[in-house]
Design an enzyme around this catalytic site. Structure first.
Site, mmCIF file in Angstrom:
data_model
loop_
_atom_site.group_PDB
_atom_site.id
_atom_site.type_symbol
_atom_site.label_atom_id
_atom_site.label_comp_id
_atom_site.label_asym_id
_atom_site.label_seq_id
_atom_site.Cartn_x
_atom_site.Cartn_y
_atom_site.Cartn_z
ATOM 1 N N HIS A 20 0.749 -1.260 0.061
ATOM 2 C CA HIS A 20 0.079 -0.012 -0.118
ATOM 3 C C HIS A 20 0.824 1.207 -0.122
ATOM 4 O O HIS A 20 2.129 1.153 0.031
ATOM 5 C CB HIS A 20 -1.083 -0.063 1.191
ATOM 6 C CG HIS A 20 -0.569 -0.093 2.659
ATOM 7 N ND1 HIS A 20 0.238 0.722 2.977
ATOM 8 C CD2 HIS A 20 -0.654 -0.996 3.399
ATOM 9 C CE1 HIS A 20 0.785 0.415 4.198
ATOM 10 N NE2 HIS A 20 0.139 -0.748 4.518
ATOM 11 N N HIS A 23 3.824 1.252 2.166
ATOM 12 C CA HIS A 23 5.039 0.704 1.732
ATOM 13 C C HIS A 23 5.873 1.352 0.577
ATOM 14 O O HIS A 23 7.121 1.381 0.577
ATOM 15 C CB HIS A 23 4.803 -0.887 1.121
ATOM 16 C CG HIS A 23 4.138 -2.015 2.308
ATOM 17 N ND1 HIS A 23 2.876 -1.996 2.060
ATOM 18 C CD2 HIS A 23 4.489 -2.320 3.240
ATOM 19 C CE1 HIS A 23 2.429 -2.742 3.110
ATOM 20 N NE2 HIS A 23 3.484 -2.899 3.757
ATOM 21 N N CYS A 128 3.656 -13.090 18.171
ATOM 22 C CA CYS A 128 2.797 -12.717 17.417
ATOM 23 C C CYS A 128 3.139 -12.650 15.928
ATOM 24 O O CYS A 128 4.123 -12.262 15.360
ATOM 25 C CB CYS A 128 2.757 -11.046 17.743
ATOM 26 S SG CYS A 128 1.718 -9.967 16.710
ATOM 27 N N CYS A 131 3.676 -9.393 13.790
ATOM 28 C CA CYS A 131 4.993 -8.963 13.956
ATOM 29 C C CYS A 131 5.998 -10.052 13.243
ATOM 30 O O CYS A 131 7.233 -9.831 13.131
ATOM 31 C CB CYS A 131 5.447 -8.583 15.322
ATOM 32 S SG CYS A 131 4.494 -7.322 16.001
ATOM 33 N N CYS A 163 -1.075 -7.767 21.079
ATOM 34 C CA CYS A 163 0.288 -6.908 20.794
ATOM 35 C C CYS A 163 -0.206 -5.677 20.327
ATOM 36 O O CYS A 163 -1.301 -5.488 19.883
ATOM 37 C CB CYS A 163 0.695 -7.571 19.414
ATOM 38 S SG CYS A 163 1.537 -6.790 18.284
ATOM 39 N N HIS A 166 -0.732 -4.984 16.495
ATOM 40 C CA HIS A 166 -1.736 -5.769 15.701
ATOM 41 C C HIS A 166 -3.145 -6.071 16.604
ATOM 42 O O HIS A 166 -4.220 -6.400 15.997
ATOM 43 C CB HIS A 166 -1.290 -7.028 15.347
ATOM 44 C CG HIS A 166 -0.140 -6.652 14.421
ATOM 45 N ND1 HIS A 166 1.206 -6.550 14.797
ATOM 46 C CD2 HIS A 166 0.013 -6.259 12.948
ATOM 47 C CE1 HIS A 166 1.955 -6.506 13.576
ATOM 48 N NE2 HIS A 166 1.437 -6.294 12.469
ATOM 49 N N LYS A 317 -4.419 3.855 11.528
ATOM 50 C CA LYS A 317 -3.374 3.282 11.032
ATOM 51 C C LYS A 317 -3.857 2.559 9.683
ATOM 52 O O LYS A 317 -5.211 2.484 9.560
ATOM 53 C CB LYS A 317 -3.298 2.147 11.872
ATOM 54 C CG LYS A 317 -2.086 1.199 11.659
ATOM 55 C CD LYS A 317 -2.090 0.255 12.667
ATOM 56 C CE LYS A 317 -1.354 -1.003 12.146
ATOM 57 N NZ LYS A 317 -0.582 -1.754 12.948
ATOM 58 N N LYS A 320 -6.849 -2.751 6.059
ATOM 59 C CA LYS A 320 -8.008 -2.950 5.149
ATOM 60 C C LYS A 320 -9.375 -2.951 5.880
ATOM 61 O O LYS A 320 -10.425 -2.642 5.452
ATOM 62 C CB LYS A 320 -7.784 -4.348 4.773
ATOM 63 C CG LYS A 320 -7.501 -4.785 3.191
ATOM 64 C CD LYS A 320 -7.389 -5.857 2.690
ATOM 65 C CE LYS A 320 -6.999 -5.964 1.424
ATOM 66 N NZ LYS A 320 -6.548 -7.290 1.011
HETATM 67 O O1 ME8 Z 1 8.497 -5.928 7.985
HETATM 68 N N1 ME8 Z 1 4.118 4.475 6.917
HETATM 69 O O2 ME8 Z 1 7.555 -6.548 5.676
HETATM 70 P P1 ME8 Z 1 6.225 -5.374 5.704
HETATM 71 C C1 ME8 Z 1 5.583 4.197 6.304
HETATM 72 N N2 ME8 Z 1 9.263 -8.496 5.816
HETATM 73 N N3 ME8 Z 1 6.266 2.949 6.010
HETATM 74 C C2 ME8 Z 1 5.479 2.079 6.202
HETATM 75 C C3 ME8 Z 1 3.966 1.867 6.366
HETATM 76 C C4 ME8 Z 1 3.306 3.189 6.740
HETATM 77 N N4 ME8 Z 1 2.336 3.189 7.096
HETATM 78 N N5 ME8 Z 1 3.461 0.541 6.448
HETATM 79 C C5 ME8 Z 1 4.733 -0.201 6.154
HETATM 80 C C6 ME8 Z 1 8.460 -6.430 6.892
HETATM 81 N N6 ME8 Z 1 5.664 0.591 5.831
HETATM 82 C C7 ME8 Z 1 9.492 -7.520 6.765
HETATM 83 C C8 ME8 Z 1 10.737 -6.910 6.495
HETATM 84 S S1 ME8 Z 1 13.253 -6.930 5.669
HETATM 85 C C9 ME8 Z 1 14.527 -8.149 5.820
HETATM 86 C C10 ME8 Z 1 12.036 -7.739 6.128
HETATM 87 C C11 ME8 Z 1 7.115 0.356 5.588
HETATM 88 O O3 ME8 Z 1 5.647 -5.743 4.676
HETATM 89 C C12 ME8 Z 1 8.161 0.320 6.399
HETATM 90 O O4 ME8 Z 1 9.504 0.601 5.893
HETATM 91 O O5 ME8 Z 1 5.615 -5.549 6.909
HETATM 92 C C13 ME8 Z 1 7.954 -0.966 7.125
HETATM 93 O O6 ME8 Z 1 9.277 -1.019 7.897
HETATM 94 C C14 ME8 Z 1 7.899 -1.733 6.040
HETATM 95 O O7 ME8 Z 1 7.065 -1.064 5.061
HETATM 96 C C15 ME8 Z 1 7.278 -3.033 6.543
HETATM 97 O O8 ME8 Z 1 6.921 -3.862 5.328
#
Ligand code: ME8
Length: 545
Positions: A20, A23, A128, A131, A163, A166, A317, A320
Site C-alpha cells: 500500500h 510501503h 505474534c 509482527c 500485541c 496488531h 493506521k 483493510k
Molecule cells: O516488515 N508508513 O515487511 P512489511 C510508512 N518483511 N512506512 C510504512 C508503512 C506506513 N504506514 N507501512 C509499512 C516487513 N511501511 C518484513 C521486512 S526486511 C529483511 C523484512 C514500510 O511488509 C516500512 O518501511 O511489514 C516498514 O518497515 C515496511 O514497510 C514493512 O513492510
C-alpha cells in the site's frame, strides 16, 4: 571501502497483501537516493521484493483456498507490478523462496552453528504472527474484550493481553527450537556502534538502539518446529523438521542478491550494503540482530541504516478493515507519480509520524510543480520563441556581480555562478544526509525567488520595447539557467518530467548525460538554450473536487 559503488536496499515486503501507500514510501525514498547516487557517478545496486516464508502468507493462502506456491507466485508478480507501476528503478529482485537464497541461508546456518553461536533449547513463549516476532508479557498491552479499548490493568475474564501494533492475542508456543547466541554479541555491538557513530540515522533512534543493547541482550529463536513451510535447517548438523525463523532467513536476502545476483553470478563487490532503508518498526532486527548475525557468519557489516517513520491515512493506521488502504499505483494513475513523490517526500520529515491527506497532496502539487516550476518553464519558452529561439548570455552574465534588487538577500559581491555552486554544494550534502525534504524545500524556495524576480522584471512587458530587448534576453537567460540548475537538483525525484523540462529548454541529451554520470560537468557547464517549439504544459493543474 569501495567508493565507486552504492548498494541500497528496501525492506523485503510480506506477501499477505499487496503493497500500500505506506510501503511505497520506503521504496520511493530508496529510489530517489539510488537515482542520485547513480547520476553522482556511483555504480548502483538497488534490491527489493518479497519476504515469503512468513506465517502470514500461509494463513492468507489458506483463507483463499490456494496452495502456497501458486499463491506466492501470484503475490510476487503483483508486488513487482506495483514497483514497475511506480517506475522504481531497482536492479535486483529477490524472493526468499528462491533456491539461491535457500542455499545461502543453509550455508550460513551451518557456519553459525560451527562457531558455537546456535544451540538447542525447549522453550515456552508467545508469538505474534502480525509482527512475526516473539513477545514477552511486557511487550503486550491489555484491552477490554468487549469494547477493544485499552485499559491500564488486566481484569480477570474481562480483558485480554494483545500485541500493541496488531491488537491480536499472541500464540502460546512450547517447542524445541534452535537459538542464536545474541547475548554473546553485546560487547561487540557496543564497540561497533562506537566505531561507526553514523550506523543508524537519525541519531535519536540510534541512541535508543544503543540503550537497548546496554540493558543486556537475550538470545533469540532462529527456528520453528511446528511450521511446515520455510527454509529447512540443514540436516545434519540440525534436526530434521525444523524451518528457519522468518527473520533469520529474510535478513540474509541482502547478502543473497550480492553473492548470487539476478543472473546468479557472483556480485560480491557490492557487499557490504551501503544503505538499508527500514521503517522504525523493524529497526531492532536491522540494527541489533543483523550485525551480530553477519559477524557470526563471517561477513562484513553494512555501512548505514536509515530509519523512516510511519504515516496514517485519515488519522488511522492503514488497514483493510478500516477501509483506508490507498493503492499507490492507482493513486499515481489518478493524479501523477510526481504528485505522490512530491507529497510523500516534501510534506513531512522522514523522522516524524504524520497523516496522509489527499487534498493536501493536490494543493502541494499545484503550488509547487504546476505553478512554481511548470508555469515558469512555460513563460520562458513562450517568450523566447517570440524573439530569439536561441538564448545565450550576451555578456558573461553568470560571472557578473548580481545587481537585481530581488537578490539583495545575497551579498552584493555574489555572482550568479557562485550562488548556483553554493546551492548545489548544499544539495549534495543534503542528499548524502538523506535530507530529501530540505532539498525539495530549498529548490522550491529558490524557484519562489525566481518567480518573484520574473514578476518584478516583467520580461513579457519589456519584450515589447526594442530598446529593452537585450536586457529581456539576459533576464530570460538567467531564468532558464536557474531552472536548469534546480532541474539538476530535482532530477532524482522527478526524472521523467525534469528530462522533459530540459528538452523544452532546448538542452539536448541532458537526461542521457546525467545517466552517464555527467552531473558535475553539467553543473558547471555554460549552457545555450536552443528553444525550438512550444510544448504541452510540463505539469497540468489538478482541480480539487
Ligand atoms: O516488515 N508508513 O515487511 P512489511 C510508512 N518483511 N512506512 C510504512 C508503512 C506506513 N504506514 N507501512 C509499512 C516487513 N511501511 C518484513 C521486512 S526486511 C529483511 C523484512 C514500510 O511488509 C516500512 O518501511 O511489514 C516498514 O518497515 C515496511 O514497510 C514493512 O513492510
Amino acid at each position: 571501502m569501495n567508493e565507486d559503488k552504492f548498494f541500497i536496499t528496501t525492506p523485503i515486503y510480506y506477501t499477505n497483501g499487496i503493497p500500500h501507500i505506506g510501503h511505497s514510501y520506503s521504496s520511493i525514498i530508496a529510489d530517489t537516493i539510488a537515482r542520485y547516487q547513480k547520476i553522482n557517478g556511483k555504480k548502483v545496486k538497488f534490491s527489493t521484493w518479497v519476504d515469503e516464508n512468513s506465517q502470514k502468507a500461509i494463513q492468507k493462502a489458506e483463507e483463499l483456498g490456494m496452495e502456497i506456491m501458486p499463491y506466492l507466485d501470484m503475490m510476487a508478480s503483483k508486488h513487482k507490478a506495483v514497483w514497475d507501476g511506480l517506475n522504481i528503478e531497482y536492479t535486483d529482485f529477490i524472493r526468499t523462496t528462491e533456491q539461491r537464497h535457500r542455499d545461502l541461508v543453509q550455508k550460513v546456518l551451518k557456519i553459525c552453528r560451527k562457531r558455537g553461536d546456535i544451540y538447542e533449547w525447549v522453550y515456552e513463549w508467545m508469538y505474534c504472527i502480525g509482527c512475526e516476532a516473539f513477545k514477552k508479557d511486557d511487550d503486550l498491552i491489555h484491552i477490554d474484550k468487549e469494547t477493544g479499548l485499552k485499559v491500564e490493568r488486566p481484569v480477570s475474564g474481562k480483558t485480554k493481553a494483545v500485541c500493541p501494533d496488531h491488537l491480536t492475542e499472541p500464540q502460546k508456543i512450547k517447542e524445541k527450537n534452535y537459538f542464536f547466541r545474541l547475548s554473546a554479541y553485546q560487547d561487540f555491538l557496543l564497540d561497533f556502534y562506537t566505531k561507526n557513530p553514523e550506523f543508524v540515522v537519525p541519531q535519536d533512534r540510534f541512541n535508543e538502539v544503543i540503550a537497548f543493547v546496554k540493558r543486556g541482550l537475550e538470545d533469540f529463536s532462529i527456528s520453528r518446529e511446528t511450521n511446515t513451510f520455510g527454509i529447512p535447517l540443514p540436516h545434519p548438523p540440525f534436526d530434521e523438521n525444523q524451518v528457519a525463523y522468518v527473520w533469520f532467513d529474510a535478513l540474509f536476502n541482502y547478502v543473497t542478491v550480492c553473492k548470487e545476483n539476478q543472473e546468479w553470478k557472483d556480485d560480491s563487490k557490492f557487499w557490504p550494503a551501503d544503505l538499508h532503508i527500514v521503517g522504525k518498526d523493524i529497526i531492532k532486527f536491522h540494527a541489533i540482530y543483523w550485525p551480530a548475525m553477519l559477524k557470526s557468519a563471517g561477513y562484513e557489516l553494512p555501512h548505514q541504516i536509515l530509519t523512516t517513520w510511519f504515516f496514517t491515512v485519515n488519522g488511522q493506521k492503514i488497514s483493510k478493515s478500516l477501509g483506508n488502504v490507498i493503492d499507490p499505483v492507482e493513486f499515481s494513475e489518478k493524479y501523477s507519480k510526481d504528485l505522490l513523490t512530491l507529497y510523500l517526500l516534501s510534506s513531512f520529515n522522514i523522522w516524524q509520524d504524520w497523516d496522509f491527506d489527499e487534498k493536501q497532496a493536490i494543493f502541494t502539487y499545484n503550488a509547487k510543480l504546476a505553478n512554481n516550476l511548470g508555469n515558469l518553464v512555460n513563460r520562458v519558452v513562450v517568450l523566447s520563441l517570440k524573439l530569439w529561439w536561441i538564448l545565450k548570455s550576451s555578456k558573461d552574465i553568470l560571472n557578473q556581480v548580481v545587481n537585481f534588487p530581488i537578490w539583495s538577500e545575497w551579498s552584493v559581491t555574489t555572482n550568479l555562478k557562485s550562488v548556483f555552486i553554493n546551492f548545489y554544494n548544499n544539495v549534495k550534502e543534503w542528499y548524502e544526509n538523506y535530507n530529501l525534504k530540505l532539498i525539495l524545500d530549498e529548490s522550491f524556495s529558490f524557484l519562489d525567488k525566481l518567480n518573484k524576480f520574473a514578476d518584478e522584471k516583467q520580461p513579457w512587458q519589456m519584450i515589447k520595447y526594442e530598446s529593452k530587448q537585450e536586457e529581456t534576453r539576459d533576464i530570460l537567460f538567467t531564468i532558464a539557467e536557474w531552472l536548469r540548475q534546480v532541474g539538476l537538483a530535482l532530477y532524482p525525484f522527478f526524472p521523467e518530467k525534469i528530462a522533459e523540462m530540459f528538452v523544452k529548454l532546448g538542452l539536448e541529451k541532458y537526461a542521457e548525460r546525467l545517466e552517464k554520470w555527467e552531473l558535475e560537468k553539467l553543473i558547471s557547464e555554460k549552457p545555450t538554450f536552443e528553444i525550438k517549439e512550444k510544448w504541452e504544459n510540463l505539469f497540468n493543474r489538478i482541480e480539487i473536487l
